[in-house]
Structure formats: structure tokens, C-alpha cells
Design a protein around this motif. Structure first.
Motif, PDB file in Angstrom:
ATOM      1  N   TRP A 226       9.795 -44.248  -7.745  1.00  0.00           N
ATOM      2  CA  TRP A 226       9.485 -43.323  -6.646  1.00  0.00           C
ATOM      3  C   TRP A 226      10.642 -42.355  -6.401  1.00  0.00           C
ATOM      4  O   TRP A 226      10.408 -41.171  -6.107  1.00  0.00           O
ATOM      5  CB  TRP A 226       9.146 -44.079  -5.360  1.00  0.00           C
ATOM      6  CG  TRP A 226      10.331 -44.680  -4.645  1.00  0.00           C
ATOM      7  CD1 TRP A 226      10.789 -45.953  -4.738  1.00  0.00           C
ATOM      8  CD2 TRP A 226      11.214 -43.999  -3.724  1.00  0.00           C
ATOM      9  NE1 TRP A 226      11.904 -46.133  -3.955  1.00  0.00           N
ATOM     10  CE2 TRP A 226      12.179 -44.947  -3.317  1.00  0.00           C
ATOM     11  CE3 TRP A 226      11.272 -42.698  -3.229  1.00  0.00           C
ATOM     12  CZ2 TRP A 226      13.196 -44.630  -2.428  1.00  0.00           C
ATOM     13  CZ3 TRP A 226      12.293 -42.375  -2.337  1.00  0.00           C
ATOM     14  CH2 TRP A 226      13.238 -43.331  -1.939  1.00  0.00           C
ATOM     15  N   ALA A 227      11.883 -42.845  -6.525  1.00  0.00           N
ATOM     16  CA  ALA A 227      13.044 -41.995  -6.277  1.00  0.00           C
ATOM     17  C   ALA A 227      13.180 -40.923  -7.360  1.00  0.00           C
ATOM     18  O   ALA A 227      13.547 -39.772  -7.074  1.00  0.00           O
ATOM     19  CB  ALA A 227      14.309 -42.843  -6.210  1.00  0.00           C
ATOM     20  N   ASP A 230      10.524 -38.318  -6.628  1.00  0.00           N
ATOM     21  CA  ASP A 230      10.925 -37.515  -5.471  1.00  0.00           C
ATOM     22  C   ASP A 230      12.015 -36.514  -5.851  1.00  0.00           C
ATOM     23  O   ASP A 230      11.952 -35.326  -5.499  1.00  0.00           O
ATOM     24  CB  ASP A 230      11.419 -38.450  -4.364  1.00  0.00           C
ATOM     25  CG  ASP A 230      11.428 -37.796  -2.993  1.00  0.00           C
ATOM     26  OD1 ASP A 230      10.798 -36.732  -2.823  1.00  0.00           O
ATOM     27  OD2 ASP A 230      12.058 -38.360  -2.069  1.00  0.00           O
ATOM     28  N   CYS A 234       8.360 -33.798  -6.879  1.00  0.00           N
ATOM     29  CA  CYS A 234       6.919 -34.034  -7.033  1.00  0.00           C
ATOM     30  C   CYS A 234       6.235 -34.597  -5.794  1.00  0.00           C
ATOM     31  O   CYS A 234       5.015 -34.793  -5.811  1.00  0.00           O
ATOM     32  CB  CYS A 234       6.673 -34.982  -8.209  1.00  0.00           C
ATOM     33  SG  CYS A 234       7.187 -34.313  -9.799  1.00  0.00           S
ATOM     34  N   ARG A 235       6.960 -34.879  -4.748  1.00  0.00           N
ATOM     35  CA  ARG A 235       6.330 -35.400  -3.535  1.00  0.00           C
ATOM     36  C   ARG A 235       5.293 -34.388  -3.029  1.00  0.00           C
ATOM     37  O   ARG A 235       5.602 -33.218  -2.816  1.00  0.00           O
ATOM     38  CB  ARG A 235       7.377 -35.660  -2.449  1.00  0.00           C
ATOM     39  CG  ARG A 235       6.809 -36.302  -1.172  1.00  0.00           C
ATOM     40  CD  ARG A 235       7.877 -36.444  -0.097  1.00  0.00           C
ATOM     41  NE  ARG A 235       8.895 -37.411  -0.484  1.00  0.00           N
ATOM     42  CZ  ARG A 235       8.868 -38.707  -0.165  1.00  0.00           C
ATOM     43  NH1 ARG A 235       7.850 -39.189   0.545  1.00  0.00           N
ATOM     44  NH2 ARG A 235       9.839 -39.523  -0.534  1.00  0.00           N
ATOM     45  N   GLU A 246       2.665 -38.304  -0.230  1.00  0.00           N
ATOM     46  CA  GLU A 246       3.861 -37.898   0.514  1.00  0.00           C
ATOM     47  C   GLU A 246       4.522 -39.107   1.167  1.00  0.00           C
ATOM     48  O   GLU A 246       5.707 -39.064   1.505  1.00  0.00           O
ATOM     49  CB  GLU A 246       3.491 -36.847   1.555  1.00  0.00           C
ATOM     50  CG  GLU A 246       2.989 -35.541   0.929  1.00  0.00           C
ATOM     51  CD  GLU A 246       2.708 -34.465   1.955  1.00  0.00           C
ATOM     52  OE1 GLU A 246       2.868 -34.741   3.157  1.00  0.00           O
ATOM     53  OE2 GLU A 246       2.338 -33.346   1.555  1.00  0.00           O
ATOM     54  N   HIS A 248       4.582 -42.337  -0.251  1.00  0.00           N
ATOM     55  CA  HIS A 248       5.239 -43.118  -1.296  1.00  0.00           C
ATOM     56  C   HIS A 248       4.991 -42.406  -2.617  1.00  0.00           C
ATOM     57  O   HIS A 248       3.869 -42.367  -3.114  1.00  0.00           O
ATOM     58  CB  HIS A 248       4.681 -44.536  -1.345  1.00  0.00           C
ATOM     59  CG  HIS A 248       5.485 -45.489  -2.180  1.00  0.00           C
ATOM     60  ND1 HIS A 248       5.869 -45.210  -3.480  1.00  0.00           N
ATOM     61  CD2 HIS A 248       5.993 -46.724  -1.906  1.00  0.00           C
ATOM     62  CE1 HIS A 248       6.558 -46.225  -3.952  1.00  0.00           C
ATOM     63  NE2 HIS A 248       6.643 -47.152  -3.021  1.00  0.00           N
ATOM     64  N   CYS A 249       6.065 -41.855  -3.203  1.00  0.00           N
ATOM     65  CA  CYS A 249       5.937 -40.961  -4.358  1.00  0.00           C
ATOM     66  C   CYS A 249       5.460 -41.651  -5.636  1.00  0.00           C
ATOM     67  O   CYS A 249       5.146 -40.967  -6.613  1.00  0.00           O
ATOM     68  CB  CYS A 249       7.271 -40.289  -4.655  1.00  0.00           C
ATOM     69  SG  CYS A 249       7.811 -39.159  -3.383  1.00  0.00           S
ATOM     70  N   ASN A 250       5.410 -42.980  -5.648  1.00  0.00           N
ATOM     71  CA  ASN A 250       4.909 -43.652  -6.847  1.00  0.00           C
ATOM     72  C   ASN A 250       3.437 -44.011  -6.716  1.00  0.00           C
ATOM     73  O   ASN A 250       2.928 -44.832  -7.461  1.00  0.00           O
ATOM     74  CB  ASN A 250       5.736 -44.905  -7.167  1.00  0.00           C
ATOM     75  CG  ASN A 250       5.568 -45.336  -8.621  1.00  0.00           C
ATOM     76  OD1 ASN A 250       5.279 -44.523  -9.496  1.00  0.00           O
ATOM     77  ND2 ASN A 250       5.740 -46.620  -8.878  1.00  0.00           N
TER      78      ASN A 250
END
Length: 293
Positions: A226-227, A230, A234-235, A246, A248-250
């Protein structure tokens, strides 16, 4: 198709059965009456016909052209959990993670609370070595009973399953019909407290009330997927009605009428952007099955 005692449906839509609510149909959907029904069917089925298991459909993109061959979905006959001794449970391949953890709680068996957070069935998380909150299936699995593509019923040990991160050596076409799990003695109240903590943490950090597929990419060694997503900007990224969450980016979302092609293409765009930004290649954790439209 061979005769069955369960339900065999031609051209069964799969979108209603998966969390993304997208994708095509199964050429055949088989819901066996019991393990013998499954064994007999697979033994008689032309070996050239592909077979795929379907659980709760949470970690899955079914492509828009559908899935050739037979999709096997285990119903109530496979959704039972029983206590074998003070620390051991036997759970059917169709049992949910919530049912497994709740049965363990009632039996005073700790160590499997993390299964409360896996939105799938025993069959799915045994195949994928599902995990969360620092624990994986390999930490609690004793053995799994499977029906091979040939129709042979076989018991596989933990070693046989060859677990690595989010992967097993379970053969293609094999269906997990039960798993034996071992925890440790614990107070039911303490188990419930941990389950509540996990549930609250998931609710706060993940888009659970959306049409999603769960965790999209595996965590590369030393990194959080996710980090990386982000950091690559890509968020909130969209393609059609598909969006990078938005919250949780994963997680990828179907905001309404996204096709599976939209969702998969968005995932590939995210992988490209992460590669360009960090030099790291994200691997899909979500399974992508079937053919494109």
C-alpha cells in the motif's frame, strides 16, 4: 457432463458470487452434495476439462469472457467445524474464516483469531496460505484433505503443501474439502477480545463496505504494497468505474459498473507506476481467472 447428486448448472453467472460483482459466467458450475459426489464427478469428467474451486469470491477477478470448464463451489455440506481435542479443529473447505474463529473461541482454542479477518473459506485460505496480523495458515495447519483433479481423495501434510508467502504447492484442479487446524488453550473471553480488536482495526483501515477484492498485491520483501502504491501517486486513481481505494491503497474498488477488464487494467497501471517510481515489481495477490471478452 457426468451425472451428479448435487447441482450442475450450465452458463452460470459468476459476478453475483464474487466480491467485485463483475465478470463472466462459468461454462459449468458444480455444487456437490458431498465429498463422494465430488470424487465421482471428477473421476468421470474428461481429464481435458479444467476445474477451478470457488469460495466466497473475495480475492478473485473473474475475467469478462467467463471461466471455461467446471467451477466447483462447496456448499453447506462442507461448511462445518468440529472440535477434535482441546486444541484441534477439523473444518470443512466451505467454512468461512469467521465460522472457524468463532468455533475455536467457543472451544477455548486460541491462535486462530486472525482467520476472523480473512474474507474467504477454508479451501481458499489453505490454497493461498492466507494470513493477516502476523499469522498465516501455515502456522496453524496440521493437514488438509483434498480431492485431486483425478477424483482421488488424499490427505496432505503441512510439508506436502510447500507453503511460501501467499502460495502453496496444491496442484491445479485440486479442491480442499477439509483442514485440520491446531491452536493453543485460551480463555474464550480473551479470544473474543482479540477478535473484536481485529474486526475494529479492519473496519477502520479497509473499505469493507465496498465492492472490492481485498488485498490486491503481495507485500515485497521489506516493503508494504500500500505504501509503494501511495508513493507512486496512485491513491484514488481510476479507470472507468474502477478505482484505487482512497482509504487503503492496496484495495481496488468497483464503484458501480466497472468491468473486470477495467479492474485488471487499473491494477496493471498501478504496477507500472510503482515500477517506474520505486523500481519494485508488485506481484498480484488477487487471483485472475478466465478469459477476456
Amino acid at each position: 457432463m457426468p451425472p451428479v447428486r448435487g447441482r450442475l448448472t450450465a452458463g452460470a453467472p459468476l459476478a453475483p458470487l464474487v466480491w467485485f460483482k463483475s465478470g463472466g459466467s462459468a461454462e459449468w458450475l458444480f455444487e456437490p452434495a458431498d465429498a463422494d459426489d465430488l470424487c465421482d464427478f471428477l473421476m468421470a469428467l474428461d481429464p481435458a476439462v479444467p476445474v477451478m474451486g470457488l469460495g466466497l469470491g473475495s480475492n478473485l477477478i473473474v475475467r469478462d469472457g467467463g471461466v471455461p470448464g467446471v467451477v466447483v463451489r462447496l456448499g453447506k455440506a462442507f461448511a462445518k467445524c468440529e472440535r477434535l481435542d482441546d486444541v484441534t479443529l477439523r473444518c470443512g473447505g466451505g467454512a468461512s474464516g469467521i465460522l472457524v474463529s468463532s468455533t475455536a473461541r467457543d472451544a477455548g482454542i486460541g491462535g486462530v483469531e486472525f482467520l476472523r479477518s480473512i474474507p474467504g473459506t477454508v479451501g481458499g485460505f489453505v490454497r493461498m496460505n492466507g494470513g493477516a496480523y502476523g499469522r498465516e495458515v501455515k502456522d496453524v495447519l496440521v493437514e488438509a484433505e483434498v480431492v485431486l483433479r483425478s477424483g482421488e481423495r488424499k490427505t496432505l501434510s503441512l510439508t506436502d503443501l510447500g507453503y511460501t508467502y501467499r502460495h502453496s504447492a496444491l496442484p491445479d484442479g485440486a479442491i480442499v474439502i477439509s483442514a485440520t487446524l491446531r491452536g493453543a488453550p485460551a480463555e474464550p473471553s480473551a479470544i473474543q477480545t482479540e477478535m473484536d480488536r481485529i474486526a475494529a482495526e479492519r473496519e477502520a483501515s479497509q473499505p469493507l463496505r465496498s465492492k472490492t477484492g481485498g488485498s490486491t498485491f503481495k507485500n515485497p520483501d521489506g516493503h508494504k504494497a500500500w505504501a509503494l502504491v501511495d508513493a507512486a501517486g496512485c491513491r484514488g486513481l481510476t479507470r472507468g468505474d474502477a478505482q484505487v481505494s482512497e482509504k487503503h491503497c492496496n484495495f481496488l474498488l468497483n464503484l458501480g459498473s466497472a468491468s473486470s477488464a477495467d479492474i485488471e487494467a487499473l491494477g496493471e497501471e498501478v504496477r507500472d507506476k510503482v515500477k517506474a517510481h520505486s523500481g519494485l515489481t508488485l506481484e498480484w495477490e488477487i487471483q485472475r481467472v478466465g478469459v477476456s471478452a
